[in-house]
Design a protein around this motif. Structure first.
Motif, PDB file in Angstrom:
ATOM      1  N   GLY A 289    -113.731  48.283-128.763  1.00 44.42           N
ATOM      2  CA  GLY A 289    -113.631  46.949-129.346  1.00 44.42           C
ATOM      3  C   GLY A 289    -114.946  46.199-129.329  1.00 44.42           C
ATOM      4  O   GLY A 289    -116.022  46.784-129.208  1.00 44.42           O
ATOM      5  N   PHE A 290    -114.839  44.863-129.428  1.00 46.48           N
ATOM      6  CA  PHE A 290    -116.012  44.024-129.628  1.00 46.48           C
ATOM      7  C   PHE A 290    -116.310  43.071-128.470  1.00 46.48           C
ATOM      8  O   PHE A 290    -117.339  42.394-128.502  1.00 46.48           O
ATOM      9  N   PHE A 291    -115.445  42.965-127.454  1.00 48.12           N
ATOM     10  CA  PHE A 291    -115.483  41.794-126.578  1.00 48.12           C
ATOM     11  C   PHE A 291    -115.810  42.096-125.121  1.00 48.12           C
ATOM     12  O   PHE A 291    -115.399  43.129-124.576  1.00 48.12           O
TER      13      PHE A 291
ATOM     14  N   GLY B  27    -107.703  49.436-131.673  1.00 47.16           N
ATOM     15  CA  GLY B  27    -107.487  50.746-131.088  1.00 47.16           C
ATOM     16  C   GLY B  27    -108.423  51.820-131.593  1.00 47.16           C
ATOM     17  O   GLY B  27    -108.802  52.742-130.844  1.00 47.16           O
ATOM     18  N   ASP B  28    -108.840  51.751-132.866  1.00 44.61           N
ATOM     19  CA  ASP B  28    -109.709  52.787-133.424  1.00 44.61           C
ATOM     20  C   ASP B  28    -111.160  52.656-132.967  1.00 44.61           C
ATOM     21  O   ASP B  28    -111.932  53.615-133.066  1.00 44.61           O
ATOM     22  N   ILE B  29    -111.551  51.456-132.509  1.00 46.51           N
ATOM     23  CA  ILE B  29    -112.928  51.248-132.048  1.00 46.51           C
ATOM     24  C   ILE B  29    -112.962  51.584-130.561  1.00 46.51           C
ATOM     25  O   ILE B  29    -112.981  50.721-129.689  1.00 46.51           O
ATOM     26  N   ALA B  30    -112.943  52.879-130.268  1.00 45.88           N
ATOM     27  CA  ALA B  30    -112.788  53.364-128.896  1.00 45.88           C
ATOM     28  C   ALA B  30    -114.037  54.128-128.465  1.00 45.88           C
ATOM     29  O   ALA B  30    -114.538  54.984-129.204  1.00 45.88           O
ATOM     30  N   PHE B  31    -114.519  53.815-127.257  1.00 43.48           N
ATOM     31  CA  PHE B  31    -115.694  54.490-126.715  1.00 43.48           C
ATOM     32  C   PHE B  31    -115.308  55.688-125.849  1.00 43.48           C
ATOM     33  O   PHE B  31    -116.170  56.451-125.425  1.00 43.48           O
ATOM     34  N   GLU B  32    -114.037  55.827-125.568  1.00 42.04           N
ATOM     35  CA  GLU B  32    -113.474  56.987-124.880  1.00 42.04           C
ATOM     36  C   GLU B  32    -112.035  57.099-125.336  1.00 42.04           C
ATOM     37  O   GLU B  32    -111.453  56.120-125.805  1.00 42.04           O
ATOM     38  N   PRO B  33    -111.418  58.273-125.235  1.00 40.74           N
ATOM     39  CA  PRO B  33    -110.060  58.431-125.777  1.00 40.74           C
ATOM     40  C   PRO B  33    -109.075  57.458-125.126  1.00 40.74           C
ATOM     41  O   PRO B  33    -108.948  57.416-123.899  1.00 40.74           O
TER      42      PRO B  33
ATOM     43  N   PHE C  14    -107.053  48.146-140.431  1.00 42.12           N
ATOM     44  CA  PHE C  14    -108.280  48.860-140.727  1.00 42.12           C
ATOM     45  C   PHE C  14    -109.452  47.892-140.955  1.00 42.12           C
ATOM     46  O   PHE C  14    -110.497  48.280-141.461  1.00 42.12           O
ATOM     47  N   SER C  15    -109.265  46.631-140.553  1.00 40.68           N
ATOM     48  CA  SER C  15    -110.304  45.619-140.736  1.00 40.68           C
ATOM     49  C   SER C  15    -111.547  45.919-139.921  1.00 40.68           C
ATOM     50  O   SER C  15    -112.653  45.594-140.336  1.00 40.68           O
ATOM     51  N   LYS C  16    -111.400  46.492-138.728  1.00 38.96           N
ATOM     52  CA  LYS C  16    -112.557  46.708-137.859  1.00 38.96           C
ATOM     53  C   LYS C  16    -113.282  48.005-138.193  1.00 38.96           C
ATOM     54  O   LYS C  16    -114.507  48.080-138.115  1.00 38.96           O
ATOM     55  N   GLY C  17    -112.519  49.041-138.579  1.00 35.13           N
ATOM     56  CA  GLY C  17    -113.142  50.321-138.868  1.00 35.13           C
ATOM     57  C   GLY C  17    -113.607  50.479-140.302  1.00 35.13           C
ATOM     58  O   GLY C  17    -114.533  51.251-140.570  1.00 35.13           O
ATOM     59  N   LEU C  18    -112.972  49.774-141.254  1.00 33.05           N
ATOM     60  CA  LEU C  18    -113.359  49.869-142.657  1.00 33.05           C
ATOM     61  C   LEU C  18    -113.959  48.553-143.136  1.00 33.05           C
ATOM     62  O   LEU C  18    -115.166  48.448-143.318  1.00 33.05           O
TER      63      LEU C  18
END
Length: 381
Positions: free
Chosen positions: A312-314, A198-204, A223-227
């Motif tokens: 996200g990543f996918f 959810g934190d890896i967002a390209f728009e709100p 927090f694995s993806k953001g930190l």
């Protein structure tokens, strides 16, 4: 299993992709983007201010000051919670496991999407559940099918990834979220809402489903993806009775969370460093997503179609012509490019003939590597 890329561990994916391959297979963040200096600064602050407490056994729920910082972060995301209804976990996977152990007995039904995160499927199957799936595409869920699936009296748990889904990158439409909450109440079903991306967002992003049914939802994030995945900083925000029961389970497994690394996470939240870092991080991952979409358009236009993730990543690629995707993976690996076949994210469905699907992650790849990898892959089709 013989002759197939390992289906049960990401370690097999990484081994297959070793030796200079362009690796679209792993859903790992880019270690070059880890906030090393900020983590070092937070670690020093934690040891200065919290010293022995951060190095000692702690509360099974997590230190109160860290839970306060986490609850504040979740409120920014739209989650209705408090420090008392937050449990710190060893990554998001432990949070999913704890709730599944509370709700799922052998023979119960778990309702989820098709496709969905393979490690969650394996967890529910290990608990003896029957997996019942509802189709997912970029328009969202078929709510009539979801209604029917939740109406099964054996359906104890629903598992949904709300935003930037692993594996498709799809986010559930904002207008569907309160409707899904209504279905949960009508059928007295509990939702595990997985929002680790959810934190890896390209728009709100829209608020999570939890906001409309906090009494029916266990909200999971990380927090694995953001930190950093190495911090093992996961979060379960759930009704008080779920938190109480999950605490009893956690005390019998790993006793308490990693007090030191979770304190580092808490310090990064409390200082505001995490929220200052996120925009830059999201911008870098968006650049890579855009490079992947451009490469797919150059090399596979007219031969495939794909999703456009809002975070996200996918990216989920569906070939227009039938293909044996497992054989394509073996051939591609010999040509120096790897991915994950779509069948790994489905249950009870064949991934051949009309379904030739691939999950691609470009999170650890630069644009030039993305272009090279998609070019190699296109040359095999």
């Amino acid at each position: 299993m013989a002759g197939r890329l390992g289906e049960s561990t990401m370690g097999d994916v990484l081994r297959w992709g070793a030796g200079g391959s362009v690796n679209f297979a792993g859903g790992f963040p880019d270690e070059r983007l880890f906030p090393m200096w900020h983590v070092q600064e937070a670690m020093e602050a934690v040891l200065t201010r919290h010293g022995p407490q951060a190095l000692q056994y702690g509360s099974a729920q997590g230190a109160e000051w860290v839970r306060e910082a986490v609850a504040g972060h979740l409120e920014r995301r739209g989650v209705l919670t408090s420090p008392e209804t937050v449990l710190l976990t060893s990554g998001g996977q432990q949070a999913i496991d704890l709730v599944a152990r509370l709700y799922v007995d052998p023979g119960d039904v778990v309702v989820t999407t098709s496709p969905t995160y393979f490690a969650a499927l394996e967890l529910f199957e290990a608990a003896g559940a029957e997996i019942v799936t509802v189709p997912l595409d970029e328009r969202g869920l078929d709510l009539d099918r979801l209604d029917a699936a939740l109406g099964d009296p054996r359906a104890k748990v629903c598992y949904l990834i709300t935003d930037h889904q692993n594996p498709t990158g799809i986010s559930l439409p904002a207008e569907q979220r309160p409707l899904i909450a209504d279905l949960l109440r009508r059928h007295a079903c509990h939702l595990i809402e997985d929002d680790v991306f959810g934190d890896i967002a390209f728009e709100p992003p829209a608020p999570p489903i939890q906001r409309w049914a906090p009494d029916r939802v266990s909200y999971v994030t990380s927090f694995s993806k953001g930190l950093s995945p190495g911090l093992r900083a996961g979060v379960l925000a759930a009704p008080a009775d779920v938190i109480g029961k999950a605490l009893a389970l956690r005390e019998n497994t790993d006793v308490c969370p990693n007090t030191l690394t979770h304190a580092v996470m808490g310090e990064l939240l409390h200082s505001g460093a995490y929220h200052r870092l996120l925009p830059r991080l999201c911008a870098r991952y968006r650049t890579r997503r855009d490079a992947l979409l451009a490469a797919l358009d150059r090399h596979l236009s007219g031969r495939a179609h794909w999703t456009t993730a809002r975070g996200g990543f996918f990216t989920w690629v569906t070939l227009d012509a039938p293909a044996d995707v497992e054989e394509l993976l073996r051939t591609a690996a010999r040509s120096g490019v790897v991915f994950l076949p779509g069948a790994r994210f489905r249950r009870g469905e064949k991934n051949g003939g009309e379904r030739a699907e691939l999950r691609l992650s470009c999170a650890r790849l630069d644009p030039a590597e993305i272009e090279e990898g998609i070019g190699r892959l296109a040359g095999l089709l």
